[in-house]
Structure formats: structure tokens, C-alpha cells
Design a protein around this motif. Structure first.
Motif, PDB file in Angstrom:
ATOM      1  N   SER A 249       0.777  -1.291  -0.067  1.00  0.00           N
ATOM      2  CA  SER A 249      -0.120   0.197  -0.028  1.00  0.00           C
ATOM      3  C   SER A 249       0.772   1.190   0.049  1.00  0.00           C
ATOM      4  O   SER A 249       0.306   2.275  -0.498  1.00  0.00           O
ATOM      5  N   SER A 250       2.230   1.132   0.443  1.00  0.00           N
ATOM      6  CA  SER A 250       2.770   2.321   0.663  1.00  0.00           C
ATOM      7  C   SER A 250       4.033   2.427  -0.645  1.00  0.00           C
ATOM      8  O   SER A 250       4.648   3.354  -0.731  1.00  0.00           O
ATOM      9  N   SER A 251       3.667   1.441  -1.547  1.00  0.00           N
ATOM     10  CA  SER A 251       4.373   1.617  -3.124  1.00  0.00           C
ATOM     11  C   SER A 251       4.115   2.724  -3.798  1.00  0.00           C
ATOM     12  O   SER A 251       2.581   3.057  -3.690  1.00  0.00           O
ATOM     13  N   THR A 252       4.969   3.012  -4.589  1.00  0.00           N
ATOM     14  CA  THR A 252       4.642   4.353  -5.437  1.00  0.00           C
ATOM     15  C   THR A 252       4.288   3.688  -6.842  1.00  0.00           C
ATOM     16  O   THR A 252       3.829   4.613  -7.544  1.00  0.00           O
ATOM     17  N   ALA A 253       4.223   2.384  -6.643  1.00  0.00           N
ATOM     18  CA  ALA A 253       3.387   1.943  -8.004  1.00  0.00           C
ATOM     19  C   ALA A 253       2.099   2.230  -8.309  1.00  0.00           C
ATOM     20  O   ALA A 253       1.359   2.348  -7.458  1.00  0.00           O
ATOM     21  N   VAL A 254       1.654   2.268  -9.680  1.00  0.00           N
ATOM     22  CA  VAL A 254       0.478   2.620 -10.012  1.00  0.00           C
ATOM     23  C   VAL A 254      -0.386   1.311  -9.838  1.00  0.00           C
ATOM     24  O   VAL A 254      -0.180   0.222 -10.348  1.00  0.00           O
ATOM     25  N   MET A 255      -1.322   1.206  -9.209  1.00  0.00           N
ATOM     26  CA  MET A 255      -2.371   0.099  -8.927  1.00  0.00           C
ATOM     27  C   MET A 255      -3.692   0.497  -9.514  1.00  0.00           C
ATOM     28  O   MET A 255      -4.274   1.633  -9.199  1.00  0.00           O
ATOM     29  N   SER A 256      -4.361  -0.432  -9.704  1.00  0.00           N
ATOM     30  CA  SER A 256      -6.117  -0.369  -9.732  1.00  0.00           C
ATOM     31  C   SER A 256      -6.591   0.054  -8.596  1.00  0.00           C
ATOM     32  O   SER A 256      -6.121  -0.566  -7.503  1.00  0.00           O
ATOM     33  N   GLN A 258      -9.060  -1.260  -7.307  1.00  0.00           N
ATOM     34  CA  GLN A 258      -9.546  -2.270  -6.497  1.00  0.00           C
ATOM     35  C   GLN A 258      -8.180  -3.065  -5.698  1.00  0.00           C
ATOM     36  O   GLN A 258      -8.375  -3.317  -4.558  1.00  0.00           O
ATOM     37  N   LEU A 259      -6.858  -3.257  -6.497  1.00  0.00           N
ATOM     38  CA  LEU A 259      -6.022  -3.604  -5.564  1.00  0.00           C
ATOM     39  C   LEU A 259      -5.663  -2.745  -4.584  1.00  0.00           C
ATOM     40  O   LEU A 259      -5.094  -3.110  -3.684  1.00  0.00           O
ATOM     41  N   GLN A 260      -5.564  -1.414  -4.864  1.00  0.00           N
ATOM     42  CA  GLN A 260      -5.080  -0.243  -3.920  1.00  0.00           C
ATOM     43  C   GLN A 260      -5.976  -0.736  -2.615  1.00  0.00           C
ATOM     44  O   GLN A 260      -5.370  -0.677  -1.493  1.00  0.00           O
ATOM     45  N   GLY A 261      -7.203  -0.825  -2.750  1.00  0.00           N
ATOM     46  CA  GLY A 261      -8.071  -0.944  -1.549  1.00  0.00           C
ATOM     47  C   GLY A 261      -7.834  -2.218  -0.837  1.00  0.00           C
ATOM     48  O   GLY A 261      -7.999  -2.321   0.422  1.00  0.00           O
ATOM     49  N   LEU A 262      -7.436  -3.378  -1.703  1.00  0.00           N
ATOM     50  CA  LEU A 262      -7.132  -4.407  -0.828  1.00  0.00           C
ATOM     51  C   LEU A 262      -5.824  -4.340   0.006  1.00  0.00           C
ATOM     52  O   LEU A 262      -5.578  -4.900   0.917  1.00  0.00           O
ATOM     53  N   ALA A 263      -4.885  -3.688  -0.706  1.00  0.00           N
ATOM     54  CA  ALA A 263      -3.474  -3.509   0.099  1.00  0.00           C
ATOM     55  C   ALA A 263      -3.654  -2.873   1.127  1.00  0.00           C
ATOM     56  O   ALA A 263      -2.744  -3.006   2.177  1.00  0.00           O
ATOM     57  N   GLN A 264      -4.471  -1.855   1.436  1.00  0.00           N
ATOM     58  CA  GLN A 264      -5.005  -1.116   2.435  1.00  0.00           C
ATOM     59  C   GLN A 264      -5.836  -1.723   3.460  1.00  0.00           C
ATOM     60  O   GLN A 264      -6.068  -1.275   4.682  1.00  0.00           O
ATOM     61  N   LYS A 265      -6.277  -2.785   3.145  1.00  0.00           N
ATOM     62  CA  LYS A 265      -7.202  -3.594   4.008  1.00  0.00           C
ATOM     63  C   LYS A 265      -6.364  -4.560   4.918  1.00  0.00           C
ATOM     64  O   LYS A 265      -6.077  -5.574   4.950  1.00  0.00           O
ATOM     65  N   PHE A 266      -5.930  -3.940   6.086  1.00  0.00           N
ATOM     66  CA  PHE A 266      -5.175  -4.746   7.178  1.00  0.00           C
ATOM     67  C   PHE A 266      -6.024  -5.798   7.995  1.00  0.00           C
ATOM     68  O   PHE A 266      -7.219  -5.503   8.155  1.00  0.00           O
ATOM     69  N   THR A 267      -5.569  -6.875   8.218  1.00  0.00           N
ATOM     70  CA  THR A 267      -6.238  -8.087   8.801  1.00  0.00           C
ATOM     71  C   THR A 267      -6.169  -7.862  10.529  1.00  0.00           C
ATOM     72  O   THR A 267      -4.881  -7.606  10.980  1.00  0.00           O
ATOM     73  N   ASN A 268      -7.023  -7.711  11.057  1.00  0.00           N
ATOM     74  CA  ASN A 268      -7.452  -7.791  12.356  1.00  0.00           C
ATOM     75  C   ASN A 268      -8.494  -8.749  12.845  1.00  0.00           C
ATOM     76  O   ASN A 268      -9.572  -8.402  12.611  1.00  0.00           O
ATOM     77  N   ILE A 269      -8.103 -10.034  13.391  1.00  0.00           N
ATOM     78  CA  ILE A 269      -8.977 -11.082  13.666  1.00  0.00           C
ATOM     79  C   ILE A 269      -9.119 -11.011  15.136  1.00  0.00           C
ATOM     80  O   ILE A 269      -9.842 -12.027  15.934  1.00  0.00           O
ATOM     81  N   GLY A 270      -8.652 -10.143  15.906  1.00  0.00           N
ATOM     82  CA  GLY A 270      -8.725 -10.143  17.353  1.00  0.00           C
ATOM     83  C   GLY A 270      -7.826 -11.308  18.140  1.00  0.00           C
ATOM     84  O   GLY A 270      -6.824 -11.680  17.526  1.00  0.00           O
ATOM     85  N   ASP A 271      -8.510 -11.612  19.368  1.00  0.00           N
ATOM     86  CA  ASP A 271      -7.831 -12.592  20.041  1.00  0.00           C
ATOM     87  C   ASP A 271      -7.748 -13.959  19.346  1.00  0.00           C
ATOM     88  O   ASP A 271      -8.667 -14.169  18.769  1.00  0.00           O
ATOM     89  N   GLY A 397       1.080  -4.411  -8.479  1.00  0.00           N
ATOM     90  CA  GLY A 397       0.906  -4.624  -7.236  1.00  0.00           C
ATOM     91  C   GLY A 397       0.276  -6.156  -6.727  1.00  0.00           C
ATOM     92  O   GLY A 397       0.515  -6.378  -5.831  1.00  0.00           O
ATOM     93  N   TYR A 398      -0.283  -6.620  -8.077  1.00  0.00           N
ATOM     94  CA  TYR A 398      -0.530  -8.242  -7.857  1.00  0.00           C
ATOM     95  C   TYR A 398       0.495  -9.118  -7.116  1.00  0.00           C
ATOM     96  O   TYR A 398       0.060  -9.624  -6.182  1.00  0.00           O
ATOM     97  N   ALA A 399       1.794  -8.884  -7.842  1.00  0.00           N
ATOM     98  CA  ALA A 399       2.660  -9.976  -7.483  1.00  0.00           C
ATOM     99  C   ALA A 399       3.120  -9.604  -5.744  1.00  0.00           C
ATOM    100  O   ALA A 399       3.457 -10.751  -5.276  1.00  0.00           O
ATOM    101  N   ASP A 400       3.295  -8.616  -5.358  1.00  0.00           N
ATOM    102  CA  ASP A 400       3.693  -8.228  -4.028  1.00  0.00           C
ATOM    103  C   ASP A 400       2.582  -8.779  -3.051  1.00  0.00           C
ATOM    104  O   ASP A 400       2.860  -9.664  -2.099  1.00  0.00           O
ATOM    105  N   ILE A 401       1.159  -8.681  -3.395  1.00  0.00           N
ATOM    106  CA  ILE A 401       0.325  -9.140  -2.402  1.00  0.00           C
ATOM    107  C   ILE A 401       0.251 -10.752  -2.363  1.00  0.00           C
ATOM    108  O   ILE A 401       0.123 -11.179  -1.547  1.00  0.00           O
TER     109      ILE A 401
END
Length: 556
Positions: A249-256, A258-271, A397-401
Motif C-alpha cells: 500500500s505504501s508503494s509508489t507503483a500505479v495500482m488499480s 481495487q488492488l489499492q483498496g485490498l492493499a490497505q485492508k489490514f487484517t485484524n482478527i482479534g484474540d 501490485g498483484y505480485a507483492d500481495i
């Protein structure tokens, strides 16, 4: 009560009188008769006694029992000093009172014995072993029955009391924990204090697990350590996932978008719970990233990619003609059969292709396979890389994710295999994880594993050093404790039940999560002035702790 001479009857047989001795069963059993020199204390029943009464009577019972012990000791030197049936009856009555009176009577006996053991330890050598030997000697001298057993209890209690005090003092001096404990602690691993200190402390704690009542409390704490290793490992999978998403998400590469939104969707599943529930939760989180990536991407089979496939086919043919035809068949089965001419490749389809390529590569690159299969495995690694490159070019951005999702999934798969290696538990041990890491290493002579290059190798090895290869008793701590109570108390003799209950309560408190976590934290910290004074104070408690341990452990 009949007089002794009245137990005999006479029978006239003429001028002489003949005496007839009755059978043993008809003789009266000896009863306890207090002498004028004894304490006149009612210990028939504690039901009407207050707590202070029970404490006081417990102290008098301890004193009286010690006197019986010294009397029995003199039996070999003074005629008539051996214990009489009346003495034994009195001992039985005192044991019965102590058992019924509960902890106040036990406390009273312990308080009465402390001065005796204090005198013994002051005369003995200054070392822990010397104090234990002196306590053992005193315990044997004052025991009316089972002198060797009482001596062992006194010596053992002395060493345990002094040892626990020494452990606490060492923890307060800190940092005395092993150097790798702090980073593991910060990642969620919760060892016992003995595990954190390592060495002799860890060995002593392992041996104490065989002690009734104490052992069940320790095993429960050790199982908590293993559970924390599992939950911290699962959290490591989520961290791997989030690290990749954050970097993307912090990369300067141009992303779609949709993928930009996915990259910024950090996972928090709680305990995360230990065992299967926590594993399923993390598995779903990783799967969601794959699914979101598939939904928000697509690709097209370009002429350049098709040309790369032909080059790889020709390279396989240079190995041997059969390899070329095998490459064609495998490429069609895993890739080409899923792609329709003139249509873009949906992300879901590419996900299936990527999964099948992984399975194929794993089956070909096998130490038991021939060189041709292994070389074909390398060729299909290149096919996979070309496919990912195609998706990356068309979906920046696909390959990094995908790369970080793959890394997280590999860790999760390793942990899952380590968990299932023990069919009796849902938890993985560090040793099982190391075995899986070694098995997954396909490098020559397992070089990646040997040189700690394989992912998670350091993590597994440090946790193995911390908690060992022992699997604590699973889920039966309460049942084990109850069994210990009956084995050590009711099953042996009713008189030890109050002490057994107290021992279990004290052990459970010492190895409780709150106490152990506090001590481990102290063991990792630099000491300040207050802690330094506390450590000096605890170090000076060696002799009192030895005395109290010996007094508490004996059951006179």
C-alpha cells in the motif's frame, strides 16, 4: 475396668487351686490414659473449637508428638522408653483431631516446629544442602514413626522453600532471563519463570512435575506456555500477511483502485484461541486475502508468455525426447486447459492455476524422484514465475500481495502439519515444527535448515530451547489434581489431607499466570534501587525459607 487379676477365674480341683488363662480375644484393648504430667487438653473433637483454639491445640499436638519421637529414640538406650500401646493410641487421637480440625491445626503444628528447625539450620553448614541435611536430621529425631520418611520430608521441604526464595531473589536481581526470552515474550510467548531462567531452574521444575499436587499446577503452567507458542505462531502468520499488505500500500507503483483498496485492508482478527479454533480463524483470514485478490484481478495470455512456454518446452526436449512430451502434457493439464482462446483469465481461474502449479512442482522436486523429474520441476517453477509476471504487468501490485499471501500460507501449512503430528492434541510443539521445517527443505543436504535460512527456523529453535520437547498433560489438570488429593490424602491416611489441600493451593498460586508473568517480567528488567533492596532482602531469607519449608512439609 477390671483389675488384671480379675481376668483370671479359679476352679477347685481338690486341695489345690488351678488357674486358667483366658484367650487373647477376651483381653481388653489398651486405651489412652493421660498421666498427671500431661497437658489436659480436650482433643476429642474440634467442632466446638474456634480457629484460635484449633491453632493452639495444633501447636500443643506438635510439641507432644515431638516428645513421643524423642521418647521412642531413647528406646535403644533407656529400658522401658519404647512407645507403649497407650502412646500409639494418643498419636492416633492427635492425628484424627488434626485431620478434622483442618488448616488451623496444621498451621499451629507448623508454627510450633519452626523454632526446632531454625535451631537445626543454625547449627548446620551454610549451604543449601547443609541446611537441608540438618532439617532432615531434626525431622528424623522428632518423628515417633517412620523416621526416614519424616527426615526426607524435612530435607525436601527445606530445599524447596529455600529454592523458591532463591529463584525469586534471582528474578528480582534481573535481567537474568535468557537473552532470547524478551523477543519471544514481546511476540506473545508466556514461559514459566524456570523456563525463562533455564539451566538448573528449568530442570528442577521438570522434576517437580512428578510431585503430587505440585506437579499438576506446574503442568498447567507449562501447557499455557505451549498454548502461547501456538497462538503467537498464528499471530505471526497474520503479521506476515499485514506486513506484505502494508508494504504494497505504501508503494509508489500505479495500482488499480481495487488492488489499492485490498492493499490497505489490514487484517485484524482479534484474540486468537489456541488449538483448532484459532487455526481456523487464521486460515480464513489468509483465504480471504486470496479470494479478494482473485476477485479484483484478471489477465490475458500474451504472445510473449506463449513464446516463453515454447522455449521451456524446447529446453525440456534437450534433456531427452520423453521429457518434452511430458512437459506438454503437464502444461496442458495445469495451465492451458483452464484458459479459453481470446478471453481474459479471471483472477479465480489464475488462483486455481497457481494452486495446481504448486502441487505439480512439489511432486516433481522430490528427493526420491529421478533427475528428469527434478529438472521438469525447475521448468514449471519458471512457468509459475512467468504467469505471476503476466498478472503483475497487467495488475500492478498483484505480485507483492500474492507473494506475501503465499509466505503466510506456507507458515500456516507448516504449523498445521506440526499440529497434526500428535493425534492426541490440537497443539504444535516447537520440536514438531522443526521436524516439518526440515522435511520441507528441498535444498541439498538440508542446507537451508542447517544454516537457519528456512523461514521460522530461529523461531522454532528458540522456543524449543525455552520449553523443551515435553508435551504437558492435556486438559486434565483438574482431574489430575483431584486424583492427587485422594492419592496423597484420603488414600494414604486421612491426616495428610489438610496439608495436601494447602500444598495444592500454594502451588496453584505460585504457578498461576499472574504470578509467573510478574516474575518473568522482573527477570527481564534492569533492577532499580527498590528491586535491588528487595533482591537483597529475599537473599537474606534463605535460612528462614529453609526452616519454614521443613516445618511445613513434615507431617508429625
Amino acid at each position: 475396668m477390671a483389675k488384671p487379676w480379675e481376668q483370671y477365674s479359679t476352679k477347685s480341683t481338690g486341695p489345690w487351686t488351678q488357674y486358667q488363662q483366658p484367650s487373647v480375644e477376651s483381653l481388653p484393648k489398651p486405651e489412652y490414659q493421660p498421666s498427671k504430667y500431661e497437658f489436659q487438653v480436650d482433643i476429642s473433637s474440634p467442632r466446638s473449637d474456634t480457629t484460635m483454639d484449633r491453632i493452639g491445640k495444633g501447636a500443643l499436638i506438635g510439641l507432644r508428638t515431638g516428645g513421643k519421637g524423642l521418647k521412642g529414640l531413647m528406646a535403644g538406650f533407656i529400658p522401658g522408653a519404647e512407645l507403649t500401646p497407650s502412646d500409639i493410641a494418643e498419636l492416633d487421637r492427635m492425628k484424627a483431631y488434626t485431620a478434622e480440625a483442618g488448616w488451623p491445626a496444621v498451621l499451629g503444628q507448623t508454627l510450633e516446629q519452626i523454632p526446632q528447625y531454625a535451631a537445626a539450620t543454625s547449627l548446620g553448614p551454610a549451604s543449601m544442602i547443609g541446611r537441608a541435611a540438618s532439617s532432615g536430621l531434626m525431622g528424623g529425631l522428632l518423628a515417633p514413626e517412620n523416621r526416614m520418611t519424616e527426615a526426607g520430608l524435612a530435607a525436601g521441604g527445606s530445599m524447596i522453600g529455600e529454592g523458591l526464595t532463591g529463584m525469586a531473589a534471582k528474578a528480582m536481581r534481573g535481567p537474568v532471563a535468557q537473552e532470547y526470552v524478551k523477543p519471544l515474550w514481546e511476540k506473545g510467548v508466556k514461559p514459566t519463570l524456570a523456563q525463562a531462567l533455564g539451566g538448573g531452574w528449568k530442570t528442577a521444575e521438570e522434576k517437580l512435575t512428578s510431585v503430587p499436587l505440585v506437579g499438576s499446577a506446574i503442568e498447567k503452567a507449562q501447557r499455557r506456555s505451549l498454548e502461547s507458542f501456538n497462538t503467537a505462531s498464528l499471530q505471526g502468520v497474520i503479521d506476515e500477511l499485514n506486513t506484505g499488505l502494508q508494504a504494497t500500500s505504501s508503494s509508489t507503483a500505479v495500482m488499480s483502485p481495487q488492488l489499492q483498496g485490498l492493499a490497505q485492508k489490514f487484517t485484524n482478527i482479534g484474540d486468537i484461541e489456541p488449538g483448532s479454533k484459532g487455526f481456523e480463524k487464521v486460515y480464513k483470514a489468509v483465504g480471504d486475502v486470496y479470494n479478494d485478490l482473485a476477485k479484483n484481478s484478471s489477465g490475458e495470455l500474451t504472445p510473449e508468455l506463449q513464446n516463453s512456454f515454447l522455449q521451456l518446452r524446447d529446453m525440456a526436449g534437450q534433456i531427452e525426447p520423453k521429457a518434452q512430451s511430458k512437459f506438454d502434457a503437464l502444461l496442458k493439464d495445469t495451465v492451458l486447459s483452464k484458459i479459453k482462446d481470446g478471453q481474459r483469465i479471471p483472477g479465480e481461474t489464475f488462483k486455481l492455476i497457481d494452486r495446481d502449479l504448486d502441487k505439480l512442482i512439489a511432486s516433481l522436486e522430490n528427493p526420491n524422484k529421478g533427475s528428469t523429474d527434478n529438472l521438469l520441476g525447475k521448468a514449471f517453477e519458471q512457468v509459475k514465475a512467468e504467469m505471476i509476471g503476466m498478472m503483475e504487468n497487467q495488475n500492478p501490485g498483484y505480485a507483492d500481495i500474492l507473494r506475501n499471501a503465499d509466505a503466510a500460507y506456507r507458515k500456516l501449512a507448516l504449523l498445521g502439519k506440526a499440529s497434526t503430528s500428535s493425534v492426541g492434541s490440537e497443539l504444535a510443539t516447537p520440536a514438531n515444527l522443526l521436524q516439518q521445517l526440515r522435511a520441507e527443505d528441498t535444498s541439498s543436504w538440508k542446507g537451508g535448515f542447517a544454516m537457519n535460512k528456512a523461514p521460522w527456523t530461529d523461531w522454532a529453535r528458540q522456543n524449543l530451547e525455552l520449553m523443551g520437547n515435553k508435551f504437558p498433560e492435556s486438559g486434565t489438570a483438574a482431574r489430575s489434581s483431584i486424583a492427587d488429593l485422594f492419592a496423597a490424602g484420603v488414600g494414604h491416611q486421612l491426616g495428610v489431607l489438610p496439608e495436601a489441600l494447602a500444598t495444592y493451593a500454594v502451588s496453584k498460586g505460585i504457578w498461576s499466570p499472574a504470578v509467573q508473568d510478574f516474575l518473568v517480567e522482573q527477570a527481564m528488567r534492569q533492577p532499580g534501587p527498590t528491586r535491588a533492596k528487595a533482591a537483597m532482602g529475599l537473599a537474606g531469607m534463605a535460612r528462614p525459607a529453609s526452616t519454614i519449608g521443613a516445618a511445613y512439609s513434615t507431617n508429625r
